[in-house]
Design a protein around this motif. Structure first.
Motif, PDB file in Angstrom:
ATOM      1  N   GLY A 210      30.422  24.803  25.253  1.00  0.00           N
ATOM      2  CA  GLY A 210      30.131  23.378  25.164  1.00  0.00           C
ATOM      3  C   GLY A 210      28.640  23.170  24.987  1.00  0.00           C
ATOM      4  O   GLY A 210      27.839  23.928  25.549  1.00  0.00           O
ATOM      5  N   VAL A 211      28.256  22.168  24.201  1.00  0.00           N
ATOM      6  CA  VAL A 211      26.843  21.911  23.912  1.00  0.00           C
ATOM      7  C   VAL A 211      26.524  20.441  24.174  1.00  0.00           C
ATOM      8  O   VAL A 211      27.246  19.550  23.713  1.00  0.00           O
ATOM      9  N   SER A 212      25.433  20.188  24.885  1.00  0.00           N
ATOM     10  CA  SER A 212      24.964  18.821  25.124  1.00  0.00           C
ATOM     11  C   SER A 212      24.255  18.276  23.890  1.00  0.00           C
ATOM     12  O   SER A 212      23.524  19.000  23.210  1.00  0.00           O
ATOM     13  N   THR A 213      24.452  16.989  23.610  1.00  0.00           N
ATOM     14  CA  THR A 213      23.730  16.320  22.531  1.00  0.00           C
ATOM     15  C   THR A 213      23.281  14.948  23.006  1.00  0.00           C
ATOM     16  O   THR A 213      23.867  14.362  23.915  1.00  0.00           O
ATOM     17  N   HIS A 214      22.229  14.436  22.355  1.00  0.00           N
ATOM     18  CA  HIS A 214      21.657  13.147  22.738  1.00  0.00           C
ATOM     19  C   HIS A 214      21.347  12.289  21.525  1.00  0.00           C
ATOM     20  O   HIS A 214      20.395  11.523  21.519  1.00  0.00           O
ATOM     21  N   GLY A 215      22.143  12.435  20.471  1.00  0.00           N
ATOM     22  CA  GLY A 215      21.908  11.643  19.274  1.00  0.00           C
ATOM     23  C   GLY A 215      22.338  12.382  18.025  1.00  0.00           C
ATOM     24  O   GLY A 215      22.843  13.514  18.070  1.00  0.00           O
ATOM     25  N   TYR A 216      22.140  11.729  16.879  1.00  0.00           N
ATOM     26  CA  TYR A 216      22.635  12.250  15.612  1.00  0.00           C
ATOM     27  C   TYR A 216      22.062  13.618  15.249  1.00  0.00           C
ATOM     28  O   TYR A 216      22.790  14.525  14.840  1.00  0.00           O
ATOM     29  N   ALA A 217      20.753  13.789  15.370  1.00  0.00           N
ATOM     30  CA  ALA A 217      20.137  15.052  14.961  1.00  0.00           C
ATOM     31  C   ALA A 217      20.667  16.213  15.791  1.00  0.00           C
ATOM     32  O   ALA A 217      20.936  17.297  15.268  1.00  0.00           O
ATOM     33  N   GLU A 218      20.845  15.993  17.084  1.00  0.00           N
ATOM     34  CA  GLU A 218      21.333  17.060  17.944  1.00  0.00           C
ATOM     35  C   GLU A 218      22.813  17.339  17.713  1.00  0.00           C
ATOM     36  O   GLU A 218      23.264  18.478  17.854  1.00  0.00           O
ATOM     37  N   MET A 219      23.584  16.335  17.331  1.00  0.00           N
ATOM     38  CA  MET A 219      24.985  16.586  16.990  1.00  0.00           C
ATOM     39  C   MET A 219      25.082  17.458  15.749  1.00  0.00           C
ATOM     40  O   MET A 219      25.915  18.372  15.684  1.00  0.00           O
ATOM     41  N   VAL A 220      24.244  17.186  14.753  1.00  0.00           N
ATOM     42  CA  VAL A 220      24.239  17.998  13.544  1.00  0.00           C
ATOM     43  C   VAL A 220      23.849  19.432  13.883  1.00  0.00           C
ATOM     44  O   VAL A 220      24.451  20.396  13.397  1.00  0.00           O
ATOM     45  N   ARG A 221      22.876  19.571  14.765  1.00  0.00           N
ATOM     46  CA  ARG A 221      22.439  20.916  15.161  1.00  0.00           C
ATOM     47  C   ARG A 221      23.542  21.640  15.930  1.00  0.00           C
ATOM     48  O   ARG A 221      23.782  22.833  15.729  1.00  0.00           O
ATOM     49  N   ALA A 222      24.207  20.944  16.827  1.00  0.00           N
ATOM     50  CA  ALA A 222      25.291  21.563  17.588  1.00  0.00           C
ATOM     51  C   ALA A 222      26.407  22.018  16.659  1.00  0.00           C
ATOM     52  O   ALA A 222      26.990  23.093  16.845  1.00  0.00           O
ATOM     53  N   HIS A 223      26.707  21.194  15.665  1.00  0.00           N
ATOM     54  CA  HIS A 223      27.774  21.536  14.720  1.00  0.00           C
ATOM     55  C   HIS A 223      27.496  22.855  14.007  1.00  0.00           C
ATOM     56  O   HIS A 223      28.431  23.580  13.640  1.00  0.00           O
ATOM     57  N   ALA A 224      26.241  23.179  13.811  1.00  0.00           N
ATOM     58  CA  ALA A 224      25.893  24.401  13.088  1.00  0.00           C
ATOM     59  C   ALA A 224      26.419  25.647  13.785  1.00  0.00           C
ATOM     60  O   ALA A 224      26.670  26.666  13.120  1.00  0.00           O
ATOM     61  N   VAL A 225      26.618  25.587  15.110  1.00  0.00           N
ATOM     62  CA  VAL A 225      27.169  26.750  15.819  1.00  0.00           C
ATOM     63  C   VAL A 225      28.663  26.597  16.088  1.00  0.00           C
ATOM     64  O   VAL A 225      29.277  27.482  16.668  1.00  0.00           O
ATOM     65  N   GLN A 226      29.254  25.467  15.689  1.00  0.00           N
ATOM     66  CA  GLN A 226      30.692  25.214  15.822  1.00  0.00           C
ATOM     67  C   GLN A 226      31.197  25.485  17.244  1.00  0.00           C
ATOM     68  O   GLN A 226      32.022  26.376  17.459  1.00  0.00           O
ATOM     69  N   PRO A 227      30.708  24.722  18.211  1.00  0.00           N
ATOM     70  CA  PRO A 227      31.112  24.954  19.601  1.00  0.00           C
ATOM     71  C   PRO A 227      32.541  24.515  19.868  1.00  0.00           C
ATOM     72  O   PRO A 227      33.208  23.933  19.003  1.00  0.00           O
ATOM     73  N   SER A 228      32.997  24.784  21.081  1.00  0.00           N
ATOM     74  CA  SER A 228      34.353  24.397  21.480  1.00  0.00           C
ATOM     75  C   SER A 228      34.436  22.905  21.758  1.00  0.00           C
ATOM     76  O   SER A 228      35.473  22.283  21.508  1.00  0.00           O
ATOM     77  N   TYR A 229      33.387  22.336  22.310  1.00  0.00           N
ATOM     78  CA  TYR A 229      33.325  20.887  22.519  1.00  0.00           C
ATOM     79  C   TYR A 229      31.880  20.438  22.461  1.00  0.00           C
ATOM     80  O   TYR A 229      30.950  21.259  22.567  1.00  0.00           O
TER      81      TYR A 229
END
Length: 312
Positions: A210-229
Motif C-alpha cells: 500500500g502507498v500513501s498519496t496526497h494529491g494528483y502528482a503522488e497518485m501518478v507516482r504511486a501508479h508507476a509501481v502498481q501497488p496493491s492499494y
C-alpha cells in the motif's frame, strides 16, 4: 491564442469548478476544508488548454506539482477529444498517463473493499482490534531499534492468527517479509529510500503493498509501481502527524476516486465516525482511522460502531 483569451479559458474552468474545489469552510460545517489559492508555477508547455488549466488549478488551491499534473491532463484531454471543455474536470486515466502498465509487474492484489482500516501503534493493539472484527489493521510501530522492530512485527503477525484480519506493516518491509505479514504500507518518501531492487523483492514475495498519496502528482507516482492499494489523504485536518500538504477535503477525494478506480482505495486523515457516510459516498472501499480507536474509552465498542458506520 493571446493572453486574454487564455485567461478567459482559465476563468471558465474556475467558474464551473470553483464551488467544488475552492469552497471555504462555512462556520460549523465539518465536512469541508479551507484552502487558499496558490502561485502559478512556471509553465512547461505553451498550448492554450495547458496554460489555462495551470492558472485555474493554481487559483483553485492545487499546489504546484498537482496544478502541473492537472494542466498536462487537461491538455491531453483537449487533444484526445479535439475540444476544450471547461465543464469536464479531467478524470480519464489515459490523460494522466495511467494506462498501459504491465499487469505482470503489479503487486499482489488485495480486496477492493478493505473495509474499516485500523492504524495501530503496537502488536497488542493489532491483536485487540483484529479480535474486535476490524478487517484490516496496520502496525505503525516507530523505533530505530531493529531488534525491537522485528519482535513487534513478529508479535503482530502472531496476534492476528485465528482472525480474518489482514495485517499491513508500516515502513518496516524487511521485518514484514521475514515474519510473513499480509502486506507492507509505505509513504511517498519511502519509495525513494526502498529503491527498485527492494521493491522488486517485496513484489516477488507476494506481499501486498500500500502507498500513501496526497494529491494528483503522488497518485501518478504511486501508479508507476502498481501497488496493491492506494491511500488518499489527509482528507481532513489531523494532529496525528505534521502534513506537508493541506487537507484534501471531500470534493478532491471524490475526484481522486473517479480517476483511480482501478485500485482499492483507502481514505485516511481526520475521519470521525460522523463523517463516515460522506467519505464512503465518494466511492472509497476503505476508511482508515487511528485516534477513533486508540483514544476511545471503549475501543471494542468504538470498533463495532465504526463497522456499522461503514455500512451507512
Amino acid at each position: 491564442m493571446n493572453t486574454a483569451e487564455i485567461q478567459a479559458l482559465a476563468q471558465a474552468i474556475i467558474h464551473h469548478h470553483g464551488a467544488t474545489f475552492a469552497a471555504q469552510a462555512p462556520d460549523g460545517q465539518i465536512d469541508h476544508v479551507q484552502l487558499t489559492a496558490q502561485p502559478v508555477p512556471p509553465a512547461l508547455r505553451s498550448e492554450p488548454a495547458y496554460l489555462a488549466a495551470l492558472q485555474a488549478c493554481s487559483a483553485l488551491s492545487f499546489i504546484a506539482v498537482d496544478a502541473e499534473t492537472l494542466a498536462q491532463a487537461w491538455q491531453r484531454q483537449a487533444e484526445r477529444t479535439n475540444q476544450f471543455d471547461a465543464t469536464h474536470w479531467p478524470d480519464d486515466p489515459r490523460d494522466f498517463g495511467l494506462a498501459g502498465t504491465d499487469p505482470a509487474q503489479a503487486f499482489a492484489r488485495c480486496p477492493r473493499e478493505l473495509g474499516l482500516y485500523g492504524v495501530l501503534p503496537t502488536a497488542e493493539w493489532v491483536g485487540r482490534m483484529a479480535r474486535a472484527g476490524v478487517p484490516t489493521v496496520q502496525l505503525r510501530f516507530k523505533s530505530d531499534d531493529r531488534a525491537a522492530v522485528a519482535r513487534e512485527v513478529k508479535a503482530a503477525v502472531a496476534a492476528v492468527e485465528g482472525t480474518d484480519a489482514r495485517l499491513f506493516i508500516n515502513d518496516h518491509w524487511q521485518a514484514a517479509l521475514d515474519a510473513g505479514a499480509y502486506g507492507v504500507h509505505v509513504g511517498q518518501e519511502d519509495l525513494d529510500l526502498i529503491g527498485h531492487r527492494d521493491l522488486e523483492t517485496i513484489r516477488t514475495s507476494g506481499t501486498r503493498l500500500g502507498v500513501s498519496t496526497h494529491g494528483y502528482a503522488e497518485m501518478v507516482r504511486a501508479h508507476a509501481v502498481q501497488p496493491s492499494y492506494i491511500a488518499l489523504g489527509a482528507v481532513f485536518p489531523t494532529t496525528l502527524k505534521k502534513m506537508a500538504t493541506a487537507p484534501q477535503g471531500l470534493a478532491r477525494l471524490a475526484a481522486y476516486v473517479r480517476l483511480m478506480q482501478q485500485y482499492p482505495l483507502v481514505a485516511i486523515g481526520g475521519i470521525s465516525a460522523d463523517l463516515f457516510p460522506a467519505v464512503r459516498a465518494t466511492g472509497v472501499g476503505s476508511v482508515a482511522v487511528v485516534r477513533a480507536l486508540v483514544n476511545a474509552p471503549d475501543p471494542e465498542a468504538a470498533a463495532a460502531h465504526l463497522l456499522e458506520r461503514m455500512k451507512a
